[in-house]
Design an enzyme around this catalytic site. Structure first.
Site, mmCIF file in Angstrom:
data_model
loop_
_atom_site.group_PDB
_atom_site.id
_atom_site.type_symbol
_atom_site.label_atom_id
_atom_site.label_comp_id
_atom_site.label_asym_id
_atom_site.label_seq_id
_atom_site.Cartn_x
_atom_site.Cartn_y
_atom_site.Cartn_z
ATOM 1 N N ASN A 1 -2.208 -2.756 13.095
ATOM 2 C CA ASN A 1 -3.703 -2.409 13.206
ATOM 3 C C ASN A 1 -4.017 -0.898 13.650
ATOM 4 O OD1 ASN A 1 -3.316 -4.866 12.015
ATOM 5 N ND2 ASN A 1 -4.389 -6.105 13.589
ATOM 6 N N SER B 1 -15.172 23.872 -28.979
ATOM 7 C CA SER B 1 -15.493 22.558 -29.308
ATOM 8 C C SER B 1 -14.220 22.243 -30.548
ATOM 9 C CB SER B 1 -16.898 22.519 -30.196
ATOM 10 O OG SER B 1 -16.672 21.619 -31.198
ATOM 11 N N ASN C 1 -18.616 25.882 -24.183
ATOM 12 C CA ASN C 1 -19.212 24.739 -23.361
ATOM 13 C C ASN C 1 -19.069 24.888 -21.721
ATOM 14 O OD1 ASN C 1 -20.264 23.294 -25.577
ATOM 15 N ND2 ASN C 1 -18.359 22.235 -26.078
ATOM 16 N N THR D 1 -40.949 24.730 -10.933
ATOM 17 C CA THR D 1 -41.074 23.534 -10.048
ATOM 18 C C THR D 1 -41.287 22.420 -11.454
ATOM 19 O OG1 THR D 1 -43.504 23.576 -10.201
ATOM 20 C CG2 THR D 1 -42.169 24.280 -8.233
ATOM 21 N N GLU E 1 -20.319 20.506 -15.962
ATOM 22 C CA GLU E 1 -20.730 19.037 -16.349
ATOM 23 C C GLU E 1 -19.873 18.222 -15.385
ATOM 24 O OE1 GLU E 1 -22.030 20.403 -20.812
ATOM 25 O OE2 GLU E 1 -20.100 19.495 -20.470
ATOM 26 N N LYS F 1 -8.228 2.990 1.517
ATOM 27 C CA LYS F 1 -7.462 4.235 1.211
ATOM 28 C C LYS F 1 -7.600 4.845 -0.026
ATOM 29 C CE LYS F 1 -4.054 2.677 4.585
ATOM 30 N NZ LYS F 1 -5.013 1.565 4.759
ATOM 31 N N GLN G 1 -7.566 -2.595 4.173
ATOM 32 C CA GLN G 1 -6.561 -1.750 3.329
ATOM 33 C C GLN G 1 -7.436 -0.917 2.118
ATOM 34 O OE1 GLN G 1 -2.377 -2.609 3.135
ATOM 35 N NE2 GLN G 1 -2.858 -3.181 0.910
ATOM 36 N N TYR H 1 -9.145 -6.680 12.476
ATOM 37 C CA TYR H 1 -8.527 -6.334 11.428
ATOM 38 C C TYR H 1 -8.558 -7.479 10.735
ATOM 39 C CZ TYR H 1 -5.186 -4.512 8.223
ATOM 40 O OH TYR H 1 -4.826 -4.022 6.901
ATOM 41 N N SER I 1 0.827 -1.359 -0.007
ATOM 42 C CA SER I 1 -0.127 0.081 -0.015
ATOM 43 C C SER I 1 0.790 1.148 -0.111
ATOM 44 C CB SER I 1 -1.118 -0.084 1.257
ATOM 45 O OG SER I 1 -0.165 -0.126 2.326
HETATM 46 N N1 ARG Z 1 -1.271 -1.479 5.262
HETATM 47 C C1 ARG Z 1 -1.973 -2.098 6.271
HETATM 48 C C2 ARG Z 1 -3.406 -1.322 5.963
HETATM 49 O O1 ARG Z 1 -3.592 -0.220 5.485
HETATM 50 C C3 ARG Z 1 -1.621 -1.720 7.411
HETATM 51 C C4 ARG Z 1 -2.011 -2.798 8.515
HETATM 52 C C5 ARG Z 1 -1.532 -3.970 8.345
HETATM 53 N N2 ARG Z 1 -2.027 -4.973 9.265
HETATM 54 C C6 ARG Z 1 -1.828 -6.321 9.274
HETATM 55 N N3 ARG Z 1 -2.370 -6.969 10.070
HETATM 56 N N4 ARG Z 1 -1.393 -6.756 8.109
HETATM 57 O O2 ARG Z 1 -4.498 -1.812 6.581
#
Ligand code: ARG
Length: 459
Positions: free
Chosen positions: A113, A280, A288, A158, A293, A328, A325, A320, A25
């Site tokens: 976590n 255009s 436009n 309306t 839009e 994000k 993940q 968890y 990530s």
């Molecule tokens: N990159 C992970 C996330 O965004 C961090 C947490 C990872 N925890 C784990 N037990 N693998 O969730």
């Protein structure tokens, strides 16, 4: 090939390189580098309070964290294979800078976590505070415009059919009212974002009795999450932000749709500034309203992120799971989209021009048919009856091929109903119609100015 893994002790085989990519990530969670370092700074201070770190070790750690922050800020941080996410990357670098013996103590009792949940909340809090300012700015611009153009009348609709005359400022104030509610809603969301999960460990709680309230106050949180299982897994705040963003963009989509219609040659009420229009590639005459839009279109994108993330959350077991993940990318994209959309809306509304004459010309006498009915109400006739009588006047004017109900003579009015008198002519005045609506929320000047005044509060 992956580098040394944080959790490598138990594993003997190498991971599939695609799995490394799939799992990583860092490419997107590195935006939280500052929050991650800030969280570790507070966490290690709390470990020092427990005598798990000496004063010297704490000093070294804080020095290292500062150096890492500088590297990120200068775009000089070099990610290594095995840097799965921002947490692993920062910890690996800390070891290189101050030595693994000290850096190796940082994660005592902490898990990624509770760490990631903390980073996310800190990051979201900061972003939402910025959005609050941008949203307040948009509302302010609308208020200023409405005050300046309080005298401009336009048709209110309306079903997209001409209904009754209103003030242009009343239309502006209506959209600002939606946005002001979004602002109030945002303040409530920020409060729920701003609680601390740190010190919950992987799930079960902290084995060394860390002071969670100290951690919360060091990080500027308003309180601690009262259950460690919930603390590590709760992503309701992400859902709330995605919902909030979806609703804001829904409001901006309505605003945009109105303006797109008003900017057509058929309406001609407003003209967008060149800065927010495009041409255009084929038709030289075109201008436009792309900005509007896009604002309308982006509402679908953000709602999609809300729906998508809700699906990822649905049915995950307690505490968890890596599914989390997936919070994000939709969240970060939503924050950016809302940020840019609010700024574009501010630009559009502060630079467009209003064609007051065109708006006025579009007002027609049939839009005063309700006022005609109200005229007889003021003379004591029940509304159900006056509605019918006014309808008869509209029909008669049409039958006589007159341009409007104002063209009927007093005699013709008396033929329809004997209670009409010479003062009926006073009904046929758009300004007077608008000015009758003085009750709270109405389109009379005094009522609109009162709305604007209340909208300006707490921005
Ligand atoms: N990159 C992970 C996330 O965004 C961090 C947490 C990872 N925890 C784990 N037990 N693998 O969730």
């Amino acid at each position: 090939m992956s580098g040394q893994k944080l959790w490598g002790g138990r594993f003997t085989g190498a991971t599939d390189p695609l799995m490394d990519l799939y799992n990583a990530s860092l490419p997107y969670d590195k935006v939280m580098y500052e929050e991650d370092l800030f969280g570790t700074k507070a966490y290690t201070a709390a470990l020092h309070k427990l005598s798990i770190l000496t004063a010297h070790e704490l000093k070294e750690i804080h020095r290292g964290l500062e150096l890492i922050k500088e590297e990120w800020a200068a775009n000089k941080f070099v990610a290594q294979p095995g840097d799965e996410d921002i947490h692993t990357a920062n910890e690996r670098r800390l070891g290189e800078l101050i030595g693994r013996d000290i850096a190796g103590k940082v994660h005592t009792g902490r898990s990624r976590n509770d760490q990631v949940a903390t980073d996310m909340r800190l990051y979201v809090r900061k972003q939402l505070q910025t959005l609050r300012q941008i949203l307040a700015e948009l509302i302010k611009v609308m208020i200023v415009r409405a005050e300046k153009e309080i005298g401009v009348l336009m048709p209110g609709y309306t079903h997209l059919q001409r209904a009754q005359p209103i003030r242009w400022a009343h239309w502006l104030s209506s959209h600002a009212t939606y946005l002001k509610t979004d602002l109030d809603r945002l303040d409530q969301v920020i409060e729920r974002v701003n609680v601390s999960p740190l010190g919950s460990g992987a799930l079960a709680g902290h084995p060394f009795g860390i002071d969670r309230e100290f951690l919360a106050s060091e990080l500027g949180f308003g309180g601690v999450i009262g259950n460690s299982l919930t603390a590590v897994a709760d992503r309701d705040f992400v859902v709330e932000v995605l919902f909030w963003g979806s609703l804001v963009l829904n409001h901006l989509a309505k605003f945009s749709e109105d303006l797109i219609i008003y900017s057509t040659a058929e309406f001609g009420f407003i003209k967008l500034a060149d800065a927010y229009s495009t041409g255009s590639s084929l038709m030289p005459q075109k201008k436009n309203p792309d900005s509007l839009e896009l604002l309308r279109g982006k509402s679908g994108r953000v709602f999609g992120q809300l729906a998508g993330f809700m699906m990822s959350l649905k049915g995950t077991p307690s505490t968890y799971n890596k599914d989390l993940q997936e919070d994000k990318e939709p969240l970060f994209d939503c924050l950016t989209t809302v940020n840019h959309s609010l700024s574009i809306a501010t630009g559009v509304i502060s630079t467009l021009s209003v064609d007051e004459e065109k708006m006025k010309k579009t007002l027609t006498m049939d839009m005063l048919a309700t006022d005609l009915a109200d005229y007889l109400v003021r003379k004591g006739v029940p509304f159900r009856e006056t509605h019918h009588i006014s309808g008869a006047a509209v029909a008669k004017a049409e039958k006589e091929s007159l341009s409007g109900i104002d063209q009927l003579t007093l005699e013709q009015y008396k033929e329809i109903d004997s209670r009409f008198e010479a003062d009926v002519k006073d009904v046929f005045n758009f300004e007077a119609s608008v000015e009758r609506r003085t009750a709270i929320g109405g389109t009379a000047k005094s009522a609109v100015l009162a709305q604007l005044k209340s909208l300006a509060q707490g921005l």
